[in-house]
Scaffold this active site. Structure first.
Site, PDB file in Angstrom:
ATOM      1  N   ASP A  23       0.831  -1.179  -0.194  1.00  0.00           N
ATOM      2  CA  ASP A  23       0.010   0.112   0.045  1.00  0.00           C
ATOM      3  C   ASP A  23       0.769   1.319  -0.085  1.00  0.00           C
ATOM      4  OD1 ASP A  23      -2.481   1.545   0.149  1.00  0.00           O
ATOM      5  OD2 ASP A  23      -1.706   2.006   2.280  1.00  0.00           O
ATOM      6  N   SER A  24       0.391   2.440  -0.498  1.00  0.00           N
ATOM      7  CA  SER A  24       1.241   3.482  -0.324  1.00  0.00           C
ATOM      8  C   SER A  24       1.413   3.971   0.958  1.00  0.00           C
ATOM      9  CB  SER A  24       0.238   4.589  -0.934  1.00  0.00           C
ATOM     10  OG  SER A  24      -1.002   4.888  -0.389  1.00  0.00           O
ATOM     11  N   TYR A  56      -0.652   8.806  -2.886  1.00  0.00           N
ATOM     12  CA  TYR A  56      -0.722   8.638  -4.220  1.00  0.00           C
ATOM     13  C   TYR A  56      -1.915   9.056  -5.102  1.00  0.00           C
ATOM     14  CZ  TYR A  56       3.069   4.665  -3.990  1.00  0.00           C
ATOM     15  OH  TYR A  56       4.227   4.071  -3.529  1.00  0.00           O
ATOM     16  N   GLY A  57      -3.079   9.072  -4.088  1.00  0.00           N
ATOM     17  CA  GLY A  57      -4.193   9.291  -4.760  1.00  0.00           C
ATOM     18  C   GLY A  57      -4.393  10.628  -5.476  1.00  0.00           C
ATOM     19  N   CYS A 102      -4.470  -1.507  -2.176  1.00  0.00           N
ATOM     20  CA  CYS A 102      -4.519  -0.123  -2.585  1.00  0.00           C
ATOM     21  C   CYS A 102      -5.320   0.229  -3.756  1.00  0.00           C
ATOM     22  CB  CYS A 102      -3.047   0.646  -2.641  1.00  0.00           C
ATOM     23  SG  CYS A 102      -3.162   2.391  -3.086  1.00  0.00           S
ATOM     24  N   THR A 124      -5.932   2.789  -5.456  1.00  0.00           N
ATOM     25  CA  THR A 124      -5.247   3.886  -6.384  1.00  0.00           C
ATOM     26  C   THR A 124      -4.488   2.931  -7.025  1.00  0.00           C
ATOM     27  OG1 THR A 124      -5.589   5.330  -4.587  1.00  0.00           O
ATOM     28  CG2 THR A 124      -3.747   6.148  -6.455  1.00  0.00           C
ATOM     29  N   GLU A 171      -2.634   9.266   7.708  1.00  0.00           N
ATOM     30  CA  GLU A 171      -1.224   9.267   7.686  1.00  0.00           C
ATOM     31  C   GLU A 171      -0.498   9.999   9.085  1.00  0.00           C
ATOM     32  OE1 GLU A 171       1.166   7.190   5.877  1.00  0.00           O
ATOM     33  OE2 GLU A 171      -0.513   6.182   4.920  1.00  0.00           O
ATOM     34  N   CYS A 224     -11.161   2.871  -0.338  1.00  0.00           N
ATOM     35  CA  CYS A 224      -9.710   3.497  -0.128  1.00  0.00           C
ATOM     36  C   CYS A 224      -9.358   2.602   1.105  1.00  0.00           C
ATOM     37  CB  CYS A 224      -9.474   4.921   0.034  1.00  0.00           C
ATOM     38  SG  CYS A 224      -7.819   5.233   0.586  1.00  0.00           S
ATOM     39  N   HIS A 261      -7.388   2.968   3.394  1.00  0.00           N
ATOM     40  CA  HIS A 261      -7.125   3.685   4.460  1.00  0.00           C
ATOM     41  C   HIS A 261      -8.330   4.393   5.293  1.00  0.00           C
ATOM     42  CE1 HIS A 261      -3.224   4.865   2.807  1.00  0.00           C
ATOM     43  NE2 HIS A 261      -2.572   5.528   3.883  1.00  0.00           N
TER      44      HIS A 261
HETATM   45  N1  DGL Z   1      -4.878   3.056   0.396  1.00  0.00           N
HETATM   46  C1  DGL Z   1      -4.970   3.700  -0.839  1.00  0.00           C
HETATM   47  C2  DGL Z   1      -6.199   3.583  -1.408  1.00  0.00           C
HETATM   48  O1  DGL Z   1      -6.652   2.366  -1.301  1.00  0.00           O
HETATM   49  C3  DGL Z   1      -4.588   5.294  -0.545  1.00  0.00           C
HETATM   50  C4  DGL Z   1      -4.139   6.223  -1.511  1.00  0.00           C
HETATM   51  C5  DGL Z   1      -3.379   7.195  -1.555  1.00  0.00           C
HETATM   52  O2  DGL Z   1      -2.038   7.074  -1.220  1.00  0.00           O
HETATM   53  O3  DGL Z   1      -3.781   8.108  -1.534  1.00  0.00           O
HETATM   54  O4  DGL Z   1      -6.436   4.156  -2.580  1.00  0.00           O
END
Ligand code: DGL
Length: 275
Positions: free
Chosen positions: A6-7, A38-39, A69, A71, A154, A188, A190
């Site tokens: 994941d990011s 990353y989003g 993830c 994204t 985060e 997402c 998160h």
């Molecule tokens: N957990 C990522 C997702 O499911 C978060 C993406 C991000 O880093 O913005 O999209």
């Protein structure tokens, strides 16, 4: 070993459920906390970052990698499956989280109008609209980008009053599109960290779907149907956590989000990448 990527911290919400359903396997988790979020990045850079991570996990010995993830799944999974994998590791597999979640929604008899909460790039890719419609055109899909949530998570701001206000605003925008939405998909990885915040700001009759239990159930089923992959996975109940940023911060928040003490190691993706 099963690799999870994941990011940042989000994939832990999926790993937690997968480990609960299948504790016997070895798991290697990699969070790219140094480069999260990353989003709101472009498709090609998300692809580059994801490729580096997946490559790292395969070189560490994972036979199966779960891109936990949305994204990264939306922007990189198909290309990795079609180009990188056949050339580099033809007998290994990489799976994402969008397809299983879309299947769950499409197959549910109680979901008619679903609100998909996701990052900007997942919304722009329209991945859920495409996947859910392909499988069940009767289900109406509404999308809402929530760009402020991943940075807040985060930063560990789960209990801040401002987080409540921001969640309320996104939900308001989503329900303004259609007040009869009967389920919300936290698309997402998160977002389950804010489950309680969503719950107290949504009507009690609206279901909230989390990806962790969905992915755990469907991964178990996948492994039972693919003994050629399953037989390569070591079963010593080992868990290893890697982060590309401060391990102290990772351990502190991961303990809360994963639910167990975590001792992570620092890794650099850029320096090892040979692609
Ligand atoms: N957990 C990522 C997702 O499911 C978060 C993406 C991000 O880093 O913005 O999209």
């Amino acid at each position: 070993m099963i690799g999870f990527f994941d990011s940042g911290f989000g994939g832990l919400t999926v790993l937690k459920h997968v480990v609960k359903a299948m504790p016997e396997y070895n798991y290697l988790y990699l969070g790219d906390n140094a480069r999260v979020p990353y989003g709101n990045r472009s498709e090609w850079i998300i692809y580059e970052f994801t490729l580096q991570a997946v490559d790292y996990l395969f070189k560490e010995g994972c036979h199966l990698v779960i891109i936990a993830c949305n994204t990264a799944s939306a922007n990189a999974l198909r290309k990795i499956q079609q180009e990188y994998l056949p050339q580099n590791f033809p007998r290994r597999r990489v799976l994402g989280v969008i397809r299983p979640s879309a299947e769950e929604v499409a197959e549910s008899t109680s979901v008619h109008k679903v609100g998909v909460l996701a990052t900007e790039s997942v919304v722009a890719a329209r991945s859920y609209i495409i996947e859910i419609r392909n499988q069940n055109p009767e289900v109406q899909v509404f999308q809402q980008a929530c760009p402020m949530l991943v940075p807040l998570i985060e930063a560990g701001e789960r209990d801040w009053i401002g987080t409540d206000m921001i969640v309320k605003r996104y939900l308001g925008e989503l329900f303004a599109e259609d007040g009869d939405i009967d389920a919300i998909l936290l698309a997402c990885t998160h977002y389950p960290i804010l489950y309680d915040v969503f719950r107290r700001n949504i009507r009690p009759d609206v279901a909230i779907l989390e990806q962790g239990p969905i992915v755990a159930k469907r991964l178990k089923d996948y492994l039972s149907r693919h003994p050629e992959i399953e037989s390569n996975l070591q079963k010593r109940g080992m868990r290893v956590f890697l982060s590309t940023d401060k391990t102290e911060k990772f351990d502190k928040l991961a303990r809360i989000f994963y639910g167990e003490p975590v001792s992570s190691k620092l890794v650099s993706l850029e320096s090892i990448c040979t692609i």
